[in-house]
Motif scaffolding. Structure first.
Motif, PDB file in Angstrom:
ATOM      1  N   TRP A 183       0.839  -1.217   0.000  1.00 41.76           N
ATOM      2  CA  TRP A 183       0.000   0.000   0.000  1.00 41.76           C
ATOM      3  C   TRP A 183       0.858   1.245   0.000  1.00 41.76           C
ATOM      4  O   TRP A 183       0.506   2.264  -0.563  1.00 41.76           O
ATOM      5  N   GLU A 184       1.991   1.177   0.663  1.00 44.14           N
ATOM      6  CA  GLU A 184       2.884   2.345   0.718  1.00 44.14           C
ATOM      7  C   GLU A 184       3.703   2.497  -0.566  1.00 44.14           C
ATOM      8  O   GLU A 184       4.531   3.390  -0.671  1.00 44.14           O
ATOM      9  N   GLY A 185       3.493   1.581  -1.507  1.00 47.55           N
ATOM     10  CA  GLY A 185       4.187   1.683  -2.788  1.00 47.55           C
ATOM     11  C   GLY A 185       5.510   0.952  -2.834  1.00 47.55           C
ATOM     12  O   GLY A 185       6.298   1.144  -3.756  1.00 47.55           O
ATOM     13  N   GLY A 186       5.779   0.094  -1.848  1.00 43.47           N
ATOM     14  CA  GLY A 186       7.060  -0.607  -1.798  1.00 43.47           C
ATOM     15  C   GLY A 186       7.016  -1.996  -2.418  1.00 43.47           C
ATOM     16  O   GLY A 186       5.965  -2.479  -2.850  1.00 43.47           O
ATOM     17  N   THR A 187       8.175  -2.631  -2.454  1.00 41.24           N
ATOM     18  CA  THR A 187       8.342  -3.994  -2.946  1.00 41.24           C
ATOM     19  C   THR A 187       8.847  -4.851  -1.788  1.00 41.24           C
ATOM     20  O   THR A 187       9.633  -4.370  -0.971  1.00 41.24           O
ATOM     21  N   VAL A 188       8.387  -6.097  -1.733  1.00 41.80           N
ATOM     22  CA  VAL A 188       8.829  -6.989  -0.656  1.00 41.80           C
ATOM     23  C   VAL A 188       9.582  -8.174  -1.252  1.00 41.80           C
ATOM     24  O   VAL A 188       9.041  -8.886  -2.109  1.00 41.80           O
ATOM     25  N   VAL A 189      10.830  -8.373  -0.843  1.00 41.32           N
ATOM     26  CA  VAL A 189      11.569  -9.568  -1.253  1.00 41.32           C
ATOM     27  C   VAL A 189      11.411 -10.613  -0.146  1.00 41.32           C
ATOM     28  O   VAL A 189      11.621 -10.316   1.035  1.00 41.32           O
ATOM     29  N   VAL A 190      10.985 -11.807  -0.549  1.00 40.74           N
ATOM     30  CA  VAL A 190      10.718 -12.896   0.396  1.00 40.74           C
ATOM     31  C   VAL A 190      11.712 -14.032   0.125  1.00 40.74           C
ATOM     32  O   VAL A 190      11.440 -14.929  -0.670  1.00 40.74           O
ATOM     33  N   PRO A 191      12.898 -14.000   0.740  1.00 40.85           N
ATOM     34  CA  PRO A 191      13.852 -15.091   0.519  1.00 40.85           C
ATOM     35  C   PRO A 191      13.264 -16.395   1.073  1.00 40.85           C
ATOM     36  O   PRO A 191      12.745 -16.408   2.191  1.00 40.85           O
ATOM     37  N   ALA A 192      13.329 -17.467   0.275  1.00 37.41           N
ATOM     38  CA  ALA A 192      12.710 -18.728   0.707  1.00 37.41           C
ATOM     39  C   ALA A 192      13.486 -19.904   0.139  1.00 37.41           C
ATOM     40  O   ALA A 192      13.956 -19.855  -1.003  1.00 37.41           O
ATOM     41  N   ARG A 223      14.571 -13.058 -18.298  1.00 36.33           N
ATOM     42  CA  ARG A 223      15.027 -12.560 -19.605  1.00 36.33           C
ATOM     43  C   ARG A 223      14.843 -11.040 -19.714  1.00 36.33           C
ATOM     44  O   ARG A 223      13.954 -10.468 -19.093  1.00 36.33           O
ATOM     45  N   ASP A 224      15.659 -10.412 -20.519  1.00 34.39           N
ATOM     46  CA  ASP A 224      15.521  -8.991 -20.879  1.00 34.39           C
ATOM     47  C   ASP A 224      15.412  -8.068 -19.669  1.00 34.39           C
ATOM     48  O   ASP A 224      14.577  -7.165 -19.635  1.00 34.39           O
ATOM     49  N   GLY A 225      16.221  -8.308 -18.674  1.00 37.78           N
ATOM     50  CA  GLY A 225      16.233  -7.395 -17.521  1.00 37.78           C
ATOM     51  C   GLY A 225      14.952  -7.439 -16.696  1.00 37.78           C
ATOM     52  O   GLY A 225      14.640  -6.484 -15.969  1.00 37.78           O
ATOM     53  N   GLN A 226      14.206  -8.545 -16.814  1.00 38.56           N
ATOM     54  CA  GLN A 226      12.923  -8.632 -16.099  1.00 38.56           C
ATOM     55  C   GLN A 226      13.098  -8.442 -14.590  1.00 38.56           C
ATOM     56  O   GLN A 226      12.283  -7.796 -13.939  1.00 38.56           O
ATOM     57  N   ARG A 227      14.193  -8.994 -14.042  1.00 38.67           N
ATOM     58  CA  ARG A 227      14.371  -8.936 -12.577  1.00 38.67           C
ATOM     59  C   ARG A 227      14.465  -7.494 -12.096  1.00 38.67           C
ATOM     60  O   ARG A 227      13.813  -7.108 -11.126  1.00 38.67           O
ATOM     61  N   LYS A 228      15.268  -6.696 -12.779  1.00 38.18           N
ATOM     62  CA  LYS A 228      15.412  -5.306 -12.351  1.00 38.18           C
ATOM     63  C   LYS A 228      14.082  -4.577 -12.503  1.00 38.18           C
ATOM     64  O   LYS A 228      13.719  -3.747 -11.677  1.00 38.18           O
ATOM     65  N   ARG A 229      13.352  -4.893 -13.564  1.00 38.43           N
ATOM     66  CA  ARG A 229      12.072  -4.215 -13.809  1.00 38.43           C
ATOM     67  C   ARG A 229      11.065  -4.480 -12.691  1.00 38.43           C
ATOM     68  O   ARG A 229      10.381  -3.577 -12.239  1.00 38.43           O
ATOM     69  N   ILE A 230      10.993  -5.739 -12.247  1.00 42.96           N
ATOM     70  CA  ILE A 230       9.918  -6.024 -11.287  1.00 42.96           C
ATOM     71  C   ILE A 230      10.230  -5.518  -9.877  1.00 42.96           C
ATOM     72  O   ILE A 230       9.349  -5.511  -9.035  1.00 42.96           O
ATOM     73  N   THR A 231      11.459  -5.053  -9.645  1.00 47.33           N
ATOM     74  CA  THR A 231      11.738  -4.496  -8.318  1.00 47.33           C
ATOM     75  C   THR A 231      11.066  -3.137  -8.131  1.00 47.33           C
ATOM     76  O   THR A 231      11.116  -2.563  -7.049  1.00 47.33           O
ATOM     77  N   ASP A 232      10.430  -2.583  -9.199  1.00 47.81           N
ATOM     78  CA  ASP A 232       9.639  -1.356  -9.056  1.00 47.81           C
ATOM     79  C   ASP A 232       8.166  -1.663  -8.829  1.00 47.81           C
ATOM     80  O   ASP A 232       7.359  -0.762  -8.672  1.00 47.81           O
ATOM     81  N   GLN A 233       7.807  -2.936  -8.878  1.00 44.35           N
ATOM     82  CA  GLN A 233       6.383  -3.291  -8.791  1.00 44.35           C
ATOM     83  C   GLN A 233       5.942  -3.410  -7.337  1.00 44.35           C
ATOM     84  O   GLN A 233       6.722  -3.789  -6.472  1.00 44.35           O
ATOM     85  N   THR A 249      20.271 -10.437  -7.187  1.00 44.49           N
ATOM     86  CA  THR A 249      19.884  -9.318  -8.056  1.00 44.49           C
ATOM     87  C   THR A 249      18.867  -8.422  -7.353  1.00 44.49           C
ATOM     88  O   THR A 249      18.945  -7.199  -7.422  1.00 44.49           O
ATOM     89  N   TYR A 250      17.927  -9.036  -6.657  1.00 45.49           N
ATOM     90  CA  TYR A 250      16.833  -8.246  -6.065  1.00 45.49           C
ATOM     91  C   TYR A 250      17.279  -7.382  -4.893  1.00 45.49           C
ATOM     92  O   TYR A 250      16.876  -6.226  -4.776  1.00 45.49           O
ATOM     93  N   ILE A 251      18.080  -7.961  -4.002  1.00 39.14           N
ATOM     94  CA  ILE A 251      18.423  -7.225  -2.771  1.00 39.14           C
ATOM     95  C   ILE A 251      19.157  -5.912  -3.088  1.00 39.14           C
ATOM     96  O   ILE A 251      18.783  -4.846  -2.578  1.00 39.14           O
ATOM     97  N   PRO A 252      20.210  -5.919  -3.945  1.00 38.87           N
ATOM     98  CA  PRO A 252      20.876  -4.637  -4.253  1.00 38.87           C
ATOM     99  C   PRO A 252      19.908  -3.613  -4.852  1.00 38.87           C
ATOM    100  O   PRO A 252      20.045  -2.414  -4.603  1.00 38.87           O
ATOM    101  N   GLU A 253      18.926  -4.075  -5.619  1.00 37.37           N
ATOM    102  CA  GLU A 253      17.989  -3.139  -6.260  1.00 37.37           C
ATOM    103  C   GLU A 253      17.039  -2.483  -5.260  1.00 37.37           C
ATOM    104  O   GLU A 253      16.660  -1.327  -5.431  1.00 37.37           O
ATOM    105  N   ILE A 254      16.614  -3.216  -4.243  1.00 39.06           N
ATOM    106  CA  ILE A 254      15.568  -2.665  -3.368  1.00 39.06           C
ATOM    107  C   ILE A 254      16.108  -2.128  -2.035  1.00 39.06           C
ATOM    108  O   ILE A 254      15.383  -1.512  -1.276  1.00 39.06           O
ATOM    109  N   ARG A 255      17.381  -2.386  -1.760  1.00 41.33           N
ATOM    110  CA  ARG A 255      17.895  -2.182  -0.394  1.00 41.33           C
ATOM    111  C   ARG A 255      17.914  -0.726   0.079  1.00 41.33           C
ATOM    112  O   ARG A 255      17.827  -0.456   1.273  1.00 41.33           O
ATOM    113  N   SER A 256      18.021   0.270  -0.824  1.00 44.35           N
ATOM    114  CA  SER A 256      18.240   1.657  -0.391  1.00 44.35           C
ATOM    115  C   SER A 256      16.964   2.369   0.029  1.00 44.35           C
ATOM    116  O   SER A 256      17.029   3.413   0.667  1.00 44.35           O
TER     117      SER A 256
END
Ligand SMILES: [Zn+2]
Length: 410
Positions: free
Chosen positions: A208-217, A276-286, A304-311
């Motif tokens: 709701w706050e507009g963030g992304t959640v990475v769920v390591p599993a 493919r095609d940089g999909q991982r970086k793209r979805i860290t904005d979703q 890939t995900y953690i460096p993108e969302i960590r800041s």
């Protein structure tokens, strides 16, 4: 009957038990740097495997080097998981001392594999063997071994409570000796429904706050459990890493999951990441949850995900399992920074941890062992095996925690 623990004695990892010098139960790997293997590689007449986690199957192909071809008995999901893990180990460590087997050894696994369902008695190395659902992950088994004189129950890893993916263990077959895991012998899990609700609320708040959640599993079991929870609470999610192919595989074995329809729905609810095609970086904005390996941030697409969302402090990382000391996941929880892909990274995103365990807790272990009051209990697979054995003795149960390599004659 004589019993020798070749690994998993007073430790978690590299489980291996040799029975009557002829029947081997499990042959695992202790992950770490470097990985460790059972203290001996025996030449058994047959092998029986409790479940498809690395610390129980990780070294199996090494038993097929040279001219040794013992049959390997397991449930169908355990067989599939063992192959998946062996191929992954080859990819990571193939050709080095950290990989104790070759591609040819892995191919031979298929030739010697014998699959069995629960409660179908079969023969292995002159012993009568029966599997019972252990409620840990799909295909996980308690193994009952009868050599004609003595009945040994090897619990493997087990859970007494239901999870969304598998139902808890209810079988309590008669036995004279029990080898019992003790991973959580000093932990009481919070009620699973509460854990799920807290998790869902926290993830939804971030979205709701507009963030992304990475769920390591973890790929096996935990990824599918998180998919089922995301579907249940209507959390938009992506899934990435080895957990994708494990999910596909489990769809082939509906009889080994609690609710095959629920798993099918959960799978279609989630979006599978191709990368493919940089999909991982793209979805860290979703505004979505991203369920991904590795569960302890030691590799996989999480790198890939953690460096993108960590800041961004609006984002969140929710750990879903136990974090071994020295892993980036543990460091992140304790210090707020972690070494990701060789670089130490401070993390401003919120970090949370949830207890979605697939093991019985202290109460679960004690309830289980209540059915084995008059048997000899050998405690293994834990960081405090000796203390737990002492506590069982105080409760009137004949229990010990054998040392690695020692032979018990029962
Ligand atoms: Zn396990």
């Amino acid at each position: 009957m004589n019993i020798q623990l070749l690994g998993g004695a007073r430790e978690v990892g590299r489980s291996a038990v040799l029975v009557n010098n002829s029947l081997l139960l499990d042959f695992g790997m202790l992950t770490g740097n470097p990985p460790q293997f059972p203290v001996e590689t025996p030449k058994p007449d047959a092998v029986v495997v409790s479940h498809g986690h690395l610390d129980h199957v990780g070294t199996i192909p090494a038993l097929l080097s040279g001219n040794n071809r013992p049959p390997i008995h397991w449930t169908p999901p355990t067989y599939e998981l063992a192959l998946t893990l062996a191929r992954d180990t080859l990819k990571l460590h193939g050709g080095t001392y950290n990989c104790p087997f070759t591609e040819n050894d892995v191919k031979r696994v298929t030739e010697v594999s014998k699959t069995h369902g629960y409660r179908e008695t079969f023969e292995a190395a002159g012993h009568e063997i029966t599997f019972y659902n252990a409620g840990h992950i799909p295909g996980s088994a308690h193994v009952l071994i009868d050599d004609g004189d003595t009945r040994l129950l090897y619990t493997g890893d087990f859970h007494t409570d239901d999870q969304r993916l598998v139902t808890g263990t209810t079988a309590r077959p008669d036995a004279d000796v029990v080898i019992c895991e003790s991973t959580y012998s000093d932990v009481e899990h919070e009620d699973r429904v509460n854990v799920e609700e807290q998790f869902a609320q926290s993830v939804n708040t971030t979205l709701w706050e507009g963030g992304t959640v990475v769920v390591p599993a973890f790929a096996i079991g935990r990824t599918q459990e998180m998919l089922l929870i995301c579907d249940e609470y209507d959390i938009p999610c992506y899934v990435d890493g080895m957990g994708k192919q494990v999910t596909e595989m489990l769809r082939q074995y509906p009889e080994f999951v609690r609710d095959a329809d629920a798993l099918r729905r959960a799978k279609s609810h989630a979006r599978f990441v191709t990368g493919r095609d940089g999909q991982r970086k793209r979805i860290t904005d979703q505004k979505a949850a991203i369920i991904t390996t590795s569960g302890m941030l030691s590799g996989g697409p999480a790198m890939t995900y953690i460096p993108e969302i960590r800041s961004n402090p609006v984002n969140k990382i929710t750990m879903t399992g136990y974090q071994v000391e020295g892993t980036p996941g543990r460091d992140l929880i304790e210090s707020g920074s972690a070494e990701i892909d060789g670089r130490v990274m401070p993390v401003s995103a919120q970090v949370e941890q949830y207890d979605f365990s697939a093991h019985a807790d202290r109460d679960g272990l004690l309830n289980f062992l209540e059915s084995y009051r008059d048997t000899t209990v050998l405690v293994n697979h834990g960081d405090r095996c000796e203390q737990f054995a002492t506590e069982l003795q105080e409760a009137g149960i004949e229990a010990t925690a054998p040392e690695i390599g020692s032979v018990q004659t029962i």
